[in-house]
Design a protein around this motif. Structure first.
Motif, PDB file in Angstrom:
ATOM      1  N   UNK A 241       0.661  -1.161  -0.184  1.00  0.00           N
ATOM      2  CA  UNK A 241       0.039   0.127  -0.052  1.00  0.00           C
ATOM      3  C   UNK A 241       0.804   1.196  -0.053  1.00  0.00           C
ATOM      4  N   UNK A 242       0.715   2.058  -1.081  1.00  0.00           N
ATOM      5  CA  UNK A 242       1.360   3.381  -1.138  1.00  0.00           C
ATOM      6  C   UNK A 242       2.898   3.380  -0.976  1.00  0.00           C
ATOM      7  N   UNK A 243       3.591   2.106  -1.490  1.00  0.00           N
ATOM      8  CA  UNK A 243       4.902   2.070  -1.102  1.00  0.00           C
ATOM      9  C   UNK A 243       5.891   1.716  -2.526  1.00  0.00           C
ATOM     10  N   UNK A 244       5.308   1.511  -3.669  1.00  0.00           N
ATOM     11  CA  UNK A 244       6.189   1.344  -4.782  1.00  0.00           C
ATOM     12  C   UNK A 244       7.112   2.496  -5.252  1.00  0.00           C
ATOM     13  N   UNK A 245       6.710   3.667  -5.148  1.00  0.00           N
ATOM     14  CA  UNK A 245       7.377   5.010  -5.382  1.00  0.00           C
ATOM     15  C   UNK A 245       8.834   4.773  -4.756  1.00  0.00           C
ATOM     16  N   UNK A 246       8.649   4.369  -3.425  1.00  0.00           N
ATOM     17  CA  UNK A 246      10.121   4.559  -2.628  1.00  0.00           C
ATOM     18  C   UNK A 246      10.875   3.391  -3.215  1.00  0.00           C
ATOM     19  N   UNK A 247      10.321   2.071  -3.376  1.00  0.00           N
ATOM     20  CA  UNK A 247      11.015   1.137  -3.836  1.00  0.00           C
ATOM     21  C   UNK A 247      11.637   1.346  -5.486  1.00  0.00           C
ATOM     22  N   UNK A 248      11.000   1.952  -6.270  1.00  0.00           N
ATOM     23  CA  UNK A 248      11.493   2.380  -7.377  1.00  0.00           C
ATOM     24  C   UNK A 248      12.502   3.667  -7.319  1.00  0.00           C
ATOM     25  N   UNK A 249      12.260   4.588  -6.616  1.00  0.00           N
ATOM     26  CA  UNK A 249      13.347   5.640  -6.160  1.00  0.00           C
ATOM     27  C   UNK A 249      14.399   4.822  -5.736  1.00  0.00           C
ATOM     28  N   UNK A 250      14.485   3.889  -4.769  1.00  0.00           N
ATOM     29  CA  UNK A 250      15.885   3.202  -4.517  1.00  0.00           C
ATOM     30  C   UNK A 250      16.361   2.192  -5.067  1.00  0.00           C
ATOM     31  N   UNK A 251      15.756   2.031  -6.422  1.00  0.00           N
ATOM     32  CA  UNK A 251      16.255   1.139  -7.346  1.00  0.00           C
ATOM     33  C   UNK A 251      15.955  -0.444  -6.702  1.00  0.00           C
ATOM     34  N   UNK A 252      15.069  -0.565  -6.188  1.00  0.00           N
ATOM     35  CA  UNK A 252      14.791  -1.956  -5.511  1.00  0.00           C
ATOM     36  C   UNK A 252      13.614  -2.610  -6.272  1.00  0.00           C
ATOM     37  N   UNK A 253      12.835  -1.937  -6.893  1.00  0.00           N
ATOM     38  CA  UNK A 253      11.676  -2.671  -7.341  1.00  0.00           C
ATOM     39  C   UNK A 253      11.433  -3.838  -8.212  1.00  0.00           C
TER      40      UNK A 253
END
Length: 363
Positions: A241-253
């Motif tokens: 929930x509302x977390x994918x932007x942080x994972x993409x920003x940190x190159x972890x997605x």
């Protein structure tokens, strides 16, 4: 000649008295020169030969902090403020949890529900919920969202990034008797100055406050820089929930989605709720503002092996223009700008969000 020498000596004496108190004899070259002059049978004493005061060195200018040092100092200041705020709120919640609320919470956790609707009818009205969380139901639509994901009270569910427990306080009692809830957490015993440690400690305090509700919740400690769940084909539903932007920003997605795919049983569901950027937005830039384009999220999930099963507009908000000074955090509930234009942002409400259901193919 003697008178002349005496006069010159008298003239030099005051100048010697005004010289530096720093011992110059420590310099071997200076000492040798002075010895030679003293043993000269016909010295020529002049005022210029007298020691002169050593200039006092100016204090070194304070070194300007580097951008990295300034960033660390700001982060430390913000973390201290967040800790202070959290401590006050946590103490208030500890006090609010009366024996009556504990008793009601136990009753909720012990109940067996025939359906999700039956469970949520009592859970969403429960007094165990933090008041500010319940107030956000009008924005977050928990019943509609969980029904869309296909949640049942008998499932094993993994909640990624529970934060302050908004979804946990709904999921835990719903799954307590017939299902299972797992939540990820960062290490609460990590470095004291790390924000990840603070997040871990915050979750521990939340879960420990009501053991009758949360004692059966499994806590999976992860490294936020490389999330690993240690699960394989064990989970029916993963919610992010509302977390994918942080994972993409940190190159972890990509790695994260692969880990989710591994954890799910064949036929299992990945439920995503994510702040939605404009369709033509650059994901790298929009992620810094908390948003991601919907087509980008779908593409990333499908690249990890998932199949898109459905979309819901239950969390859509056409008022969200997605162009705020502090990104999505300008809107409620964060209201990063404080009182500045507060009424304007409250009128917009929480963000426009995609709600997506992905399935891990059975084979």
């Amino acid at each position: 000649m003697k008178r002349r020498l005496l006069a010159l000596a008298l003239l030099a004496a005051p100048m010697l008295a005004c010289g530096s108190s720093t011992p110059e004899a420590e310099n071997p070259e200076t000492s040798a020169t002075e010895t030679t002059t003293t043993t000269n049978p016909t010295p020529t004493a002049t005022p210029e030969a007298a020691p002169t005061a050593t200039p006092t060195a100016a204090p070194a200018a304070a070194k300007e902090p580097s951008p990295e040092e300034l960033k660390k100092a700001k982060a430390a200041q913000e973390l201290a403020a967040d800790r202070t705020k959290w401590e006050a709120e946590a103490k208030a919640e500890d006090t609010r949890f009366t024996p009556e609320i504990h008793a009601e919470a136990k009753k909720l956790a012990d109940a067996k529900h025939a359906s999700l609707d039956a469970a949520l009818k009592v859970v969403l009205a429960g007094k165990h919920r933090v008041a500010k969380n319940a107030e956000r139901d009008k924005y977050r639509h928990p019943q509609e969202t969980l029904k869309f994901f296909g949640l049942t009270p008998k499932q094993t569910v993994l909640e990624y990034g529970p934060g302050e427990g908004w979804w946990t306080e709904i999921l835990a009692p719903t799954l307590a008797t017939q299902g299972k809830l797992l939540v990820t957490t960062t290490d609460p015993k990590g470095p004291a100055d790390a924000r990840s440690t603070f997040y871990g400690q915050r979750l521990v305090r939340f879960l420990d406050r009501a053991p009758e509700l949360y004692s059966k919740v499994d806590r999976i400690v992860i490294d936020g820089k490389s999330p690993k769940f240690g699960l394989e084909n064990k989970v029916d539903l993963v919610i992010v929930m509302r977390s994918l932007h942080g994972l993409h920003r940190d190159k972890l997605l990509p790695g994260f989605l692969a880990e989710v795919f591994k954890a799910l049983k064949p036929g299992g569901v990945l439920g995503v709720e994510q702040h939605r950027a404009k369709a033509d937005a650059d994901p790298d830039k929009s992620a810094e503002q908390g948003y991601l384009p919907e087509a980008f999220v779908i593409k990333q999930a499908e690249a990890a092996g998932f199949k898109l099963e459905g979309k819901s507009e239950v969390n859509a908000n056409a008022k969200d223009t997605k162009d705020y000074p502090e990104g999505v955090w300008t809107l409620p509930p964060t209201l990063e700008l404080g009182d500045k234009d507060k009424d304007k942002y409250l009128a917009i409400g929480e963000s426009d969000r995609m709600t997506l259901k992905f399935v891990k193919p059975k084979k």
